[in-house]
Design an enzyme around this catalytic site. Structure first.
Site, PDB file in Angstrom:
ATOM      1  N   ARG A   1      -9.273  -3.587  -4.947  1.00  0.00           N
ATOM      2  CA  ARG A   1      -9.222  -4.632  -3.923  1.00  0.00           C
ATOM      3  C   ARG A   1     -10.372  -4.440  -2.968  1.00  0.00           C
ATOM      4  O   ARG A   1     -10.613  -3.333  -2.459  1.00  0.00           O
ATOM      5  CB  ARG A   1      -7.891  -4.606  -3.162  1.00  0.00           C
ATOM      6  CG  ARG A   1      -7.826  -5.709  -2.102  1.00  0.00           C
ATOM      7  CD  ARG A   1      -6.425  -6.018  -1.635  1.00  0.00           C
ATOM      8  NE  ARG A   1      -6.138  -7.441  -1.796  1.00  0.00           N
ATOM      9  CZ  ARG A   1      -5.164  -8.093  -1.155  1.00  0.00           C
ATOM     10  NH1 ARG A   1      -4.366  -7.443  -0.329  1.00  0.00           N
ATOM     11  NH2 ARG A   1      -4.974  -9.371  -1.349  1.00  0.00           N
TER      12      ARG A   1
ATOM     13  N   ALA B   1       0.828  -1.203   0.000  1.00  0.00           N
ATOM     14  CA  ALA B   1       0.000   0.000   0.000  1.00  0.00           C
ATOM     15  C   ALA B   1       0.860   1.250   0.000  1.00  0.00           C
ATOM     16  O   ALA B   1       1.702   1.445   0.877  1.00  0.00           O
ATOM     17  CB  ALA B   1      -0.915   0.002   1.221  1.00  0.00           C
TER      18      ALA B   1
ATOM     19  N   TYR C   1      -9.407  -0.390   5.490  1.00  0.00           N
ATOM     20  CA  TYR C   1      -8.878   0.918   5.093  1.00  0.00           C
ATOM     21  C   TYR C   1     -10.044   1.857   4.791  1.00  0.00           C
ATOM     22  O   TYR C   1     -11.228   1.467   4.853  1.00  0.00           O
ATOM     23  CB  TYR C   1      -7.962   0.763   3.880  1.00  0.00           C
ATOM     24  CG  TYR C   1      -6.539   0.361   4.218  1.00  0.00           C
ATOM     25  CD1 TYR C   1      -5.468   1.178   3.867  1.00  0.00           C
ATOM     26  CD2 TYR C   1      -6.253  -0.830   4.884  1.00  0.00           C
ATOM     27  CE1 TYR C   1      -4.151   0.826   4.156  1.00  0.00           C
ATOM     28  CE2 TYR C   1      -4.950  -1.192   5.182  1.00  0.00           C
ATOM     29  CZ  TYR C   1      -3.901  -0.359   4.818  1.00  0.00           C
ATOM     30  OH  TYR C   1      -2.606  -0.713   5.110  1.00  0.00           O
TER      31      TYR C   1
ATOM     32  N   GLY D   1       0.624 -14.212  -1.135  1.00  0.00           N
ATOM     33  CA  GLY D   1       1.176 -13.302  -0.149  1.00  0.00           C
ATOM     34  C   GLY D   1       2.298 -13.962   0.612  1.00  0.00           C
ATOM     35  O   GLY D   1       3.446 -14.008   0.168  1.00  0.00           O
TER      36      GLY D   1
ATOM     37  N   GLN E   1      -0.479  -0.309  -5.339  1.00  0.00           N
ATOM     38  CA  GLN E   1      -1.731  -0.219  -4.592  1.00  0.00           C
ATOM     39  C   GLN E   1      -1.829   1.173  -3.971  1.00  0.00           C
ATOM     40  O   GLN E   1      -0.981   1.561  -3.161  1.00  0.00           O
ATOM     41  CB  GLN E   1      -1.786  -1.279  -3.498  1.00  0.00           C
ATOM     42  CG  GLN E   1      -3.141  -1.345  -2.792  1.00  0.00           C
ATOM     43  CD  GLN E   1      -3.170  -2.425  -1.730  1.00  0.00           C
ATOM     44  OE1 GLN E   1      -2.690  -2.214  -0.616  1.00  0.00           O
ATOM     45  NE2 GLN E   1      -3.739  -3.572  -2.059  1.00  0.00           N
TER      46      GLN E   1
END
Length: 366
Positions: free
Chosen positions: A236, A62, A188, A336, A104
């Site tokens: 996302r 991010a 978020y 991930g 991102q």
């Protein structure tokens, strides 16, 4: 050819395989000064290793659209030219390995101003401590009892953040990225607007489903307006908050049905692919976990709306990943932690399944 290793065409891009790297925070940038939010040698080596390992698409961690949008003071950012210049070194190397670079774009909202995960378990940093600040959110509702109560965003404040996303997208393109992913998951800021658990507003940005998705669509429109038409925009999403689906939890949250509805809206607003994750809006949700546990949500979106999707969530084995793509549940898998354990996962998967991925010329032997 084995489905996991077939190229994927999206807009003007051809991504060489369906093995992609999900955004994962590294908490390794400087927290303040001229180097705040700037990628370091750690970020370069971390991402470069996965590109050399054959990963088809890499999405950076991010990158905050403003200093206040970082989840920790040690996050990457994309709000100034120093960050752009440092990112260029990374995107150039990824492309040299045949990997597509994605970024991102994020704003942490009420989850902002926290420590690194290995320091006091990522505790919230109060605004009166060094490197701390007061977070913002759709409503004055804290993430948990230890977190700072966020300032409720005004309409002008919302518009300012929408513009910050657009400005960040312009910088991301200047930095050499070919895919922009908007972070609307994991609690978020955008997710905070989507979920009735965190959005208690009564104006046009709250209440109904249409009101709660307004901010997300405005961000998408702003990014799509400045991002090249021939390049993809991803979104996302947390497909569920794991609240309404749990009969033992009386709280109302964002649901899988909501995600399907949102996917149709995002398609109409120019989103090219959804990255389907789950959870993150509250710390104590009861999550139903297991290998590939989030794949069914990706499958629903893809097969009920026609939106291309990438699936995540405890996908660890090559045969498992191949089945996700071959079955039509998703167009690609996003790995991930497995890629943290093994940067060369794509190569090992190719060896096991009889596929192939690019090999750096330095590793070829006559």
């Amino acid at each position: 050819m084995n489905p996991l290793f077939t190229p994927f065409d999206l807009k003007s891009l051809t991504i060489p395989n369906r093995i992609w790297m999900a955004a994962m925070c590294q908490y390794s940038a400087e927290p303040d000064g001229a180097a705040a939010g700037v990628p370091t040698d750690w970020h370069f080596s971390h991402l470069a290793a996965r590109a050399a390992g054959g990963t088809g698409l890499i999405i950076t961690e991010a990158a905050a659209v403003s200093p206040e949008g970082r989840i920790s003071p040690y996050d990457l950012g994309i709000w100034n030219d120093e960050q752009v210049a440092a990112f260029r070194r990374i995107t150039a190397f990824l492309k040299s390995q045949g990997t597509v670079p994605g970024i991102q774009l994020a704003h942490a909202g009420r989850k902002a101003s926290t420590e690194r995960t290995w320091v006091d378990r990522g505790r919230p940093i109060p605004p009166d401590e060094p490197h701390g600040w007061t977070p913002v959110g759709p409503s004055a509702v804290a993430f948990d009892e230890t977190s700072t109560v966020p300032e409720e965003l005004t309409t002008d404040g919302i518009r300012e953040i929408v513009q910050q996303f657009a400005d960040a997208a312009v910088r991301a393109r200047a930095a050499g990225f070919q895919i922009a992913e908007i972070h609307g998951a994991h609690g978020y800021l955008i997710h905070q607007f989507l979920s009735p658990q965190s959005n208690r507003r009564t104006d046009e940005y709250g209440g109904s489903f249409e009101g709660r998705i307004r901010f997300a669509l405005e961000v998408v429109d702003a990014v799509r307006a400045v991002w090249p038409e021939e390049l993809p925009v991803f979104f996302r999403v947390s497909a569920t908050d794991w609240l309404s689906e749990n009969p033992e939890d009386g709280r109302t949250g964002w649901t899988a049905d909501d995600t399907v509805r949102l996917a149709r809206e995002l398609l109409a607003h120019g989103v090219d692919l959804m990255d389907i994750s789950t959870g993150g809006i509250v710390p104590d949700a009861k999550i139903t976990s297991g290998p590939g546990y989030q794949v069914p949500f990706a499958d629903r979106v893809r097969n009920e709306t026609g939106m291309p999707v990438a699936a995540v969530g405890l996908i660890t084995e090559p045969a498992q990943a191949d089945k996700v793509v071959a079955s039509g549940s998703a167009d690609a898998v996003l790995l991930g932690r497995e890629l943290l354990r093994n940067p060369y996962w794509a190569r090992h998967a190719a060896d096991q399944l009889g596929g192939s991925v690019g090999l750096p010329v330095q590793y070829h032997r006559a």
